[in-house]
Structures are given as structure tokens and as C-alpha cells.
Motif scaffolding. Structure first.
Motif, PDB file in Angstrom:
ATOM      1  N   ALA A 185      33.555  25.889  45.890  1.00 50.53           N
ATOM      2  CA  ALA A 185      34.219  24.788  46.601  1.00 50.53           C
ATOM      3  C   ALA A 185      33.806  23.444  46.029  1.00 50.53           C
ATOM      4  CB  ALA A 185      33.898  24.863  48.094  1.00 50.53           C
ATOM      5  N   SER A 186      32.544  23.299  45.660  1.00 48.33           N
ATOM      6  CA  SER A 186      32.074  22.026  45.110  1.00 48.33           C
ATOM      7  C   SER A 186      32.651  21.766  43.721  1.00 48.33           C
ATOM      8  CB  SER A 186      30.541  22.011  45.044  1.00 48.33           C
ATOM      9  OG  SER A 186      30.061  22.877  44.026  1.00 48.33           O
ATOM     10  N   LEU A 187      33.081  22.830  43.040  1.00 46.53           N
ATOM     11  CA  LEU A 187      33.656  22.688  41.703  1.00 46.53           C
ATOM     12  C   LEU A 187      35.167  22.502  41.733  1.00 46.53           C
ATOM     13  CD1 LEU A 187      31.592  25.381  39.743  1.00 46.53           C
ATOM     14  CD2 LEU A 187      31.453  22.904  39.474  1.00 46.53           C
ATOM     15  N   GLY A 188      35.752  22.529  42.923  1.00 49.80           N
ATOM     16  CA  GLY A 188      37.176  22.249  43.030  1.00 49.80           C
ATOM     17  C   GLY A 188      38.049  23.388  43.483  1.00 49.80           C
ATOM     18  N   ALA A 189      37.483  24.531  43.873  1.00 53.13           N
ATOM     19  CA  ALA A 189      38.295  25.645  44.360  1.00 53.13           C
ATOM     20  C   ALA A 189      38.860  25.311  45.737  1.00 53.13           C
ATOM     21  CB  ALA A 189      37.471  26.928  44.425  1.00 53.13           C
ATOM     22  N   SER A 190      40.182  25.364  45.869  1.00 52.59           N
ATOM     23  CA  SER A 190      40.833  25.060  47.144  1.00 52.59           C
ATOM     24  C   SER A 190      41.089  26.305  47.984  1.00 52.59           C
ATOM     25  CB  SER A 190      42.165  24.350  46.900  1.00 52.59           C
ATOM     26  OG  SER A 190      41.956  23.097  46.311  1.00 52.59           O
ATOM     27  N   ILE A 191      41.038  27.480  47.367  1.00 52.52           N
ATOM     28  CA  ILE A 191      41.157  28.753  48.077  1.00 52.52           C
ATOM     29  C   ILE A 191      40.013  29.635  47.616  1.00 52.52           C
ATOM     30  CG2 ILE A 191      42.714  30.602  48.785  1.00 52.52           C
ATOM     31  CD1 ILE A 191      44.980  29.260  47.466  1.00 52.52           C
ATOM     32  N   ILE A 192      39.376  30.305  48.553  1.00 53.83           N
ATOM     33  CA  ILE A 192      38.272  31.197  48.200  1.00 53.83           C
ATOM     34  C   ILE A 192      38.501  32.538  48.881  1.00 53.83           C
ATOM     35  CG2 ILE A 192      35.790  31.591  48.348  1.00 53.83           C
ATOM     36  CD1 ILE A 192      35.454  28.538  48.227  1.00 53.83           C
ATOM     37  N   GLU A 193      38.455  33.575  48.077  1.00 54.83           N
ATOM     38  CA  GLU A 193      38.717  34.935  48.561  1.00 54.83           C
ATOM     39  C   GLU A 193      37.454  35.773  48.419  1.00 54.83           C
ATOM     40  OE1 GLU A 193      42.330  37.750  47.525  1.00 54.83           O
ATOM     41  OE2 GLU A 193      40.844  37.796  45.913  1.00 54.83           O
ATOM     42  N   LYS A 194      37.134  36.523  49.473  1.00 51.70           N
ATOM     43  CA  LYS A 194      35.949  37.371  49.443  1.00 51.70           C
ATOM     44  C   LYS A 194      36.241  38.665  50.202  1.00 51.70           C
ATOM     45  CE  LYS A 194      31.697  38.538  48.673  1.00 51.70           C
ATOM     46  NZ  LYS A 194      31.288  38.843  47.289  1.00 51.70           N
ATOM     47  N   HIS A 195      35.816  39.797  49.653  1.00 50.26           N
ATOM     48  CA  HIS A 195      36.007  41.083  50.325  1.00 50.26           C
ATOM     49  C   HIS A 195      35.173  41.151  51.602  1.00 50.26           C
ATOM     50  CE1 HIS A 195      37.889  42.414  46.599  1.00 50.26           C
ATOM     51  NE2 HIS A 195      38.186  43.571  47.159  1.00 50.26           N
ATOM     52  N   LEU A 196      35.782  41.680  52.665  1.00 48.53           N
ATOM     53  CA  LEU A 196      35.121  41.876  53.956  1.00 48.53           C
ATOM     54  C   LEU A 196      35.084  43.370  54.252  1.00 48.53           C
ATOM     55  CD1 LEU A 196      34.007  40.835  56.716  1.00 48.53           C
ATOM     56  CD2 LEU A 196      36.403  40.730  57.477  1.00 48.53           C
ATOM     57  N   THR A 197      33.929  43.864  54.670  1.00 47.89           N
ATOM     58  CA  THR A 197      33.779  45.275  55.008  1.00 47.89           C
ATOM     59  C   THR A 197      33.057  45.429  56.336  1.00 47.89           C
ATOM     60  OG1 THR A 197      32.917  47.408  54.254  1.00 47.89           O
ATOM     61  CG2 THR A 197      31.579  45.478  53.771  1.00 47.89           C
ATOM     62  N   TYR A 198      33.144  46.611  56.894  1.00 48.57           N
ATOM     63  CA  TYR A 198      32.379  46.910  58.120  1.00 48.57           C
ATOM     64  C   TYR A 198      30.952  47.304  57.778  1.00 48.57           C
ATOM     65  CZ  TYR A 198      33.653  51.688  56.772  1.00 48.57           C
ATOM     66  OH  TYR A 198      33.838  52.857  56.083  1.00 48.57           O
ATOM     67  N   SER A 199      30.739  47.823  56.526  1.00 46.00           N
ATOM     68  CA  SER A 199      29.395  48.201  56.096  1.00 46.00           C
ATOM     69  C   SER A 199      29.356  48.263  54.582  1.00 46.00           C
ATOM     70  CB  SER A 199      28.997  49.560  56.676  1.00 46.00           C
ATOM     71  OG  SER A 199      27.785  50.011  56.078  1.00 46.00           O
ATOM     72  N   ARG A 200      28.413  47.584  53.982  1.00 46.04           N
ATOM     73  CA  ARG A 200      28.293  47.611  52.524  1.00 46.04           C
ATOM     74  C   ARG A 200      27.773  48.953  52.029  1.00 46.04           C
ATOM     75  NH1 ARG A 200      25.021  42.818  50.172  1.00 46.04           N
ATOM     76  NH2 ARG A 200      26.041  43.576  48.271  1.00 46.04           N
ATOM     77  N   ALA A 201      27.241  49.754  52.943  1.00 41.89           N
ATOM     78  CA  ALA A 201      26.710  51.066  52.560  1.00 41.89           C
ATOM     79  C   ALA A 201      27.764  52.160  52.660  1.00 41.89           C
ATOM     80  CB  ALA A 201      25.513  51.421  53.450  1.00 41.89           C
ATOM     81  N   ALA A 202      28.973  51.821  53.109  1.00 47.21           N
ATOM     82  CA  ALA A 202      30.017  52.827  53.283  1.00 47.21           C
ATOM     83  C   ALA A 202      30.457  53.380  51.932  1.00 47.21           C
ATOM     84  CB  ALA A 202      31.208  52.219  54.024  1.00 47.21           C
ATOM     85  N   ALA A 203      30.982  54.610  51.966  1.00 44.65           N
ATOM     86  CA  ALA A 203      31.490  55.236  50.746  1.00 44.65           C
ATOM     87  C   ALA A 203      32.857  54.650  50.405  1.00 44.65           C
ATOM     88  CB  ALA A 203      31.591  56.747  50.950  1.00 44.65           C
ATOM     89  N   GLY A 204      33.048  54.316  49.142  1.00 47.21           N
ATOM     90  CA  GLY A 204      34.317  53.729  48.716  1.00 47.21           C
ATOM     91  C   GLY A 204      34.080  52.748  47.590  1.00 47.21           C
ATOM     92  N   PRO A 205      35.105  52.409  46.817  1.00 46.39           N
ATOM     93  CA  PRO A 205      34.901  51.627  45.594  1.00 46.39           C
ATOM     94  C   PRO A 205      34.526  50.167  45.797  1.00 46.39           C
ATOM     95  CG  PRO A 205      37.241  52.003  45.968  1.00 46.39           C
ATOM     96  CD  PRO A 205      36.509  52.815  46.983  1.00 46.39           C
ATOM     97  N   ASP A 206      34.941  49.541  46.918  1.00 48.19           N
ATOM     98  CA  ASP A 206      34.804  48.083  47.050  1.00 48.19           C
ATOM     99  C   ASP A 206      33.724  47.628  48.025  1.00 48.19           C
ATOM    100  OD1 ASP A 206      36.860  47.869  45.261  1.00 48.19           O
ATOM    101  OD2 ASP A 206      38.398  47.380  46.740  1.00 48.19           O
ATOM    102  N   HIS A 207      33.172  48.534  48.803  1.00 48.78           N
ATOM    103  CA  HIS A 207      32.252  48.117  49.863  1.00 48.78           C
ATOM    104  C   HIS A 207      31.017  47.407  49.315  1.00 48.78           C
ATOM    105  CE1 HIS A 207      34.431  50.092  53.099  1.00 48.78           C
ATOM    106  NE2 HIS A 207      34.523  51.184  52.349  1.00 48.78           N
ATOM    107  N   VAL A 208      30.498  47.878  48.193  1.00 46.75           N
ATOM    108  CA  VAL A 208      29.248  47.326  47.681  1.00 46.75           C
ATOM    109  C   VAL A 208      29.410  45.878  47.232  1.00 46.75           C
ATOM    110  CG1 VAL A 208      29.608  48.107  45.296  1.00 46.75           C
ATOM    111  CG2 VAL A 208      27.279  47.816  46.174  1.00 46.75           C
ATOM    112  N   ALA A 209      30.605  45.476  46.809  1.00 46.56           N
ATOM    113  CA  ALA A 209      30.832  44.093  46.370  1.00 46.56           C
ATOM    114  C   ALA A 209      31.381  43.229  47.498  1.00 46.56           C
ATOM    115  CB  ALA A 209      31.797  44.077  45.193  1.00 46.56           C
TER     116      ALA A 209
END
Length: 607
Positions: free
Chosen positions: A465-489
Motif C-alpha cells: 500500500a505504501s508503494l502505491g497498490a490500490s487493491i490488495i488481494e490475499k488468500h483467506l482460509t479457515y486453517s493454514r494447516a488444512a489439506a489442500g494446495p492453497d491453505h499454507v500460503a
């Protein structure tokens, strides 16, 4: 309120012939007005009225309705309201429609506030007034500072209007029409009077105030130069409020650097293909402070060939990419349910589409914006299929060299686009986050810039945001320990909430006038600055000498910088030793009203 927008663009012009098609930063002036009309959400229809074949050709290329303007409404003495009435009557007869309001836009105005049209229509409706026009506050050209020339030689200066005002802060507020918009009710537009050429504005006329530089009406070469200069400033690297391209607007929210960063909670496949879990994640996104949620629309049979492989980060626990995606796929009807939940919670709804054959399903979903995954930023068939949705396009640029993006952006010159810096790894090591690509994207393409964050660092979004990003997207999960490809990130709800808080904290630190002073400084400014002070007792009528004066705290008198200006002036009042002098103690103004060093009294507002 059913509203028609009429873009008036004559071929002729006394000040600047052919101005409506003159090129400014590579685009015809009228293209900018078309951008403004297309970005408005309150318009039922847009039409361009012109006697210029080139103007009509540009409008048709933009898929805008056109009317060939008869000569009786196109010559120099033709009135704006007569031309507008001609358009309205023609359209209402042709289309068997009846409009409640009309917005008149001039084709020679390349700069308008992004929401000016919608604001004018809203004011027209809410106040039940007859018309709304845009104005700006008059400054140096205030009528009370204007002069007339008289005498035999026509060189004697006199006040144009009698007054004794010489300080800017004493001038009464005056406003100038800037031509940005004229919004009138259909009923008022029909009013015609031989004695009042502006009868069509009705009796109740309201205004929207803009800054002087927000609307530029080009009638002279000087206006052209000024507009180009303002656009140049907006085009500098790190700006995400670009000139010359349609603004990005998601669910009624403008996305640019004048607004807080728009935070998207990417649900992706973290719902594990289960509707209940997806709905829970939508609520978690709302609770964490996100502005929108994002889903992924895919069909494994459409997406994967027989040669498809798992990415390295997907291999843990997976053996077949098609089996994995079938397990994680959310059916269309379930996605519609998630969309409805998001909109009830006032969250934007965004969808990443992976196959051009799914364009129809995208129409059914009716997202607020379309996301293009970074591997598909160069997938021109997919881009072409999704442009028809007429939605903002959010394009991740991971896996792409910057020069690879040019063909895509050439196809999207008339589409609201945000380019996302993204590193396509899950998760991204901190040393490979490459956040300096955010200003590089803005500087190279002059588009709104975002950041799709695959790191595991809570402060990455804040830095973006400080560098000028007007939209920021981040993955949301119920648990980072869950099985699946994206939970850990991804981040769990508590981490995501902290992520948003950090973004908002850096935004707070970036507010304020970069050229002015802050409210917190006012007391120190007043107490610690120095003013002109009497060295000894001084009597009224004395011509001040340099030896009579020094400078001392506080800064509530004549500023220290004006010490030499005071020398030679006559005192009106007695001033005791060690007392500050004020302007009221001097028999004449100590400085021109345009002085770069005004008194503290003149700066109370800025302080």
C-alpha cells in the motif's frame, strides 16, 4: 430517475477549431468524455450529438449511440438547450422512451472528477431541484480584485467594483461555472424564455463544487497545455489514479490512490468445494475488514488436457490434477449463493474465470469485477471472451515479463483495468517478493496497480500500500494447516484481520497535505515562530528604523521574514518595548496580498 446523457460536440469552434477530436496524450478529447459517461452508474442511455463525421465515427467505435446534429443546432449562435432538446425529442420519438432527467456533457472536457455525473444526478433527485451545475471557487481572478482602465490614455486603474479589500481571506466566496456537467430535469429543459437564455435551468439551481484543476474546459491552446500538464503529473510513476483510461470502479467503489486500498479476500479453493465452508469464509472476510471476496470458476474437463500436470506446490497429497480440481470445484448454483451472501454483507463479488467456454456462466454470476489469473494474462482468447461482460478487469502479472503484457492492454484500451503485481509461488519467500515491481507497473503502463500477495508476512500488504497498490488481494482460509494446495500460503481469519489493520495504519500515516502543515503543528508554529518586535518604546507617527526593531517569539505578529519590509513604514499606534507589531500598527499594507510570507493571522486555516 431515468437519465439520458447527451455529449455535445460541434465540429466548429471560435477558440480552437476541431477541438473535440484534437489529440491529447494520444486520444481524441471526446474519448475522455465518453469514458466519464461510461463510468457513471446512474445513466440509462448515452448519445453523442455532433455535425462532425470524425466525432460520430469515434463514438460509434466506442459503441455509443449517435445523432447527426442539424445545422440549425450546430452553428455559433445555436444554444445548448436547443441542441439538447432536439436530441431528447428525437430519441423519445424514436425509442418511445420518456426520460426524467438529462445530463449535458461537453466533448472538449478531458478532466472531470470520476463521480461527478452520478453526484449531479443524485443531487437532482434528492433535492428535487431543477438543475445542477459544477463550479469551482474563484481565487486570483476574484471580481473584487478586477480592475477597469479609464482616462484619456485608457491606462488609469480603477476598481471594477468599488471595495477596500486587499487581503485574500477577506474576499467573499465566489464560484465560476466550469462546464463539467449540466444536469436538468426533463421538465426544466423544456422551459424557454425570450428574456432569460438560461430559463431551461429552472428556478431552483444547485451546484457541485470541484477543485479548479479537476475540470478543464478546453477552448484555447492555453487550456490544452494546462490539461496536458495536469495529466502529465497524474501519469508519473507510482500514481494509480491514471489519466486517459476508464477508472476502475468495483461495486460502486472507486479504486485509486485517493481512496483507501481495496482489500480482496481470495477464497480460491480454500472452501474445499463445500458451500457451507465458503459461506463461513465470506463472513470471516467481512469480520476481518475485507472489501470484497473472490471465487474461482473452473471446470476441470475444460481446463485440463491429457498432458496437464500438477505444479510442485500442489504435489503434497495429490496425484492427479483433474481429480484434485473436481474435489475443489464449487458448482455454479453454490457460487450464486455465495455471491448473494457477500452482497447482503456489502462485500464486492469478484470471480476468476479460467476457460473461455465459461463466459456464459460468468454472465449468470454477474460479478462486480473479473479477475484474470497470472498465467492467463497473455491468454488473448480468454481475455476476448471476458471483455464482453463489460466489467473491470483485474489482471495478475506473475509469470510475465512486463513487455508481454502490451498485447493484452492494447485490446483493453477502453476497459477499466488494474494490473496486479504477483509472484506465482505458494508461498513466496520474502527475498523473492519483488515489491519494487508495483511502482514499475504503474510507471510503465499508467494503469491502476494492485498486489496479489502470496507471502506469509503480515506486513507485506502494508508495504505494498505504501508503494502505491490500490487493491490488495490475499488468500483467506479457515486453517493454514488444512489439506489442500492453497491453505499454507493463506491467512486464517485472525491473521487476515491483522493484515487489514496494518494496511489501514500505513494509510493513516500517508494522509495530509504534502505541501502544507498538520493540525498537530499549529501550536508549535504559533508559539515558536518569531515576529517583528519593538526594541524600545515607539510612538505613533514614527517612521520605523532598522534599529527600532528585532524579531522574537511568538509568531502571532508580523512574520520575521518581513522585518525589512516594515522598515520605513509609519506607526499608527504606540508600541511598547518588547511588544510585537501587528499589521494594524502600520499605516499601510506591509506586503502584497500575493506575498509568499503571509502573516500568521492569514494562515489560521492552513495551520
Amino acid at each position: 430517475m431515468k437519465t439520458l446523457a447527451i455529449i455535445l460536440a460541434r465540429a466548429g469552434s471560435k477558440g480552437l477549431p476541431g477541438k473535440n477530436t484534437a489529440a491529447l496524450h494520444g486520444r481524441a478529447l471526446i474519448d475522455y468524455t465518453i469514458d466519464h459517461a461510461l463510468a457513471a452508474r446512474r445513466l440509462a442511455h448515452i448519445v453523442v450529438s455532433s455535425d462532425d463525421p470524425m466525432v460520430l465515427q469515434i463514438a460509434r467505435r466506442r459503441h455509443i449511440d449517435t445523432l447527426d446534429r442539424p445545422f440549425e443546432f450546430a452553428h455559433d449562435t445555436a444554444t445548448v438547450d436547443a441542441a439538447a432538446r432536439n436530441v431528447v425529442e428525437t430519441l423519445e420519438s424514436r425509442d418511445r422512451e420518456r426520460y426524467e432527467a438529462v445530463v449535458i456533457l461537453y466533448g472538449n472536457i478531458p478532466l472531470r472528477p470520476y463521480n461527478l455525473i452520478d453526484r449531479a444526478i443524485d443531487k437532482l433527485k434528492q433535492t428535487q431541484c431543477d438543475s445542477v451545475q459544477s463550479v469551482y471557487p474563484v481565487g486570483k481572478t476574484h471580481p473584487l480584485w478586477m480592475r477597469s482602465l479609464t482616462g484619456d490614455q485608457n491606462d488609469i486603474l480603477e476598481n471594477y467594483q468599488p471595495n477596500n479589500i486587499y487581503r485574500r481571506q477577506d474576499l467573499p466566496p465566489v464560484y465560476m461555472l466550469n462546464g463539467g456537467i449540466i444536469a436538468v430535469t426533463r421538465q426544466a429543459l423544456d422551459l424557454v424564455s425570450d428574456t432569460d437564455p438560461h430559463a431551461f435551468l429552472g428556478r431552483d439551481r444547485r451546484a457541485i463544487v470541484t477543485d479548479e484543476s479537476e475540470v478543464i474546459d478546453i477552448d484555447t491552446p492555453a487550456d490544452f497545455t494546462r490539461a496536458a500538464a495536469i495529466m502529465d503529473i497524474r501519469r508519473r510513476p507510482c500514481t494509480t489514479s491514471p489519466a486517459g483510461f476508464p477508472p476502475v470502479n468495483i461495486a460502486g467503489r472507486l479504486i485509486d490512490k485517493t481512496q483507501p486500498a481495496y482489500v480482496i479476500a481470495e477464497l480460491g479453493v480454500n472452501h474445499d468445494g463445500k458451500l457451507g465452508r465458503a459461506v463461513e469464509l465470506v463472513q470471516s472476510a467481512k469480520d476481518a475488514g475485507a472489501n470484497a471476496i473472490k471465487l474461482q470458476l473452473f471446470n476441470p474437463d475444460l481446463l485440463l488436457s491429457n498432458q496437464a500436470e500438477l505444479a510442485a506446490y500442489q504435489e503434497a497429497g495429490e496425484t492427479d490434477p483433474k481429480i484434485m480440481l473436481r474435489r475443489l470445484q464449487l458448482p455454479l448454483q453454490d457460487m450464486i449463493t455465495v455471491r448473494d451472501v457477500a452482497r447482503r454483507l456489502d462485500l464486492g463479488f469478484i470471480v476468476t474465470c479460467f476457460s473461455l467456454e465459461l463466459a456464459h456462466e460468468m454472465m449468470v454470476l454477474d460479478p462486480d469485477a473479473v479477475k484474470i489469473a497470472s498465467p492467463d494474462a497473455v491468454n488473448l482468447p480468454l481475455i476476448d471472451a471476458l471483455v464482453s461482460l463489460k466489467k473491470p478487469m483485474l489482471i495478475s502479472t506473475g509469470t510475465c515479463r512486463l513487455e508481454e503484457l502490451s498485447p493484452t492492454l492494447l485490446r483493453l484500451s477502453d476497459v477499466p483495468v488494474a494490473l496486479f503485481h504477483c509472484v506465482s509461488a505458494y508461498p513466496v519467500p520474502p527475498e523473492q517478493a519483488n515489491l519494487n515491481r508495483i511502482p514499475a507497473l504503474a510507471g510503465m503502463f499508467n494503469r491502476t496497480v494492485g498486489y496479489s500477495d502470496h507471502t506469509t508476512m503480515e506486513h507485506a500488504g502494508m508495504i505494498a500500500a505504501s508503494l502505491g497498490a490500490s487493491i490488495i488481494e490475499k488468500h483467506l482460509t479457515y486453517s493454514r494447516a488444512a489439506a489442500g494446495p492453497d491453505h499454507v500460503a493463506s491467512f486464517d481469519p485472525e491473521q487476515f484481520a491483522q493484515y487489514v489493520r496494518l494496511i489501514r495504519s500505513v494509510e493513516q500515516m500517508q494522509t495530509g497535505d504534502p505541501y502544507g502543515i498538520q493540525t498537530a503543528e499549529a501550536d508549535v508554529r504559533r508559539v515558536s515562530r518569531q515576529s517583528v518586535c519593538a526594541v524600545c518604546d515607539l510612538s505613533a507617527g514614527r517612521t520605523l528604523q532598522e534599529s527600532d526593531l528585532t524579531v522574537k517569539r511568538p509568531g502571532t505578529g508580523i512574520p520575521a521574514a518581513n522585518l525589512k519590509v516594515v522598515v520605513g513604514k509609519t506607526l499608527k499606534n504606540d508600541v511598547a518595548a518588547n511588544n510585537l507589531l501587528t499589521e494594524d500598527d502600520i499605516d499601510e499594507s506591509i506586503s502584497d496580498p500575493e506575498s509568499p510570507v503571509p502573516s500568521e493571522k492569514q494562515n489560521t486555516t492552513a495551520a
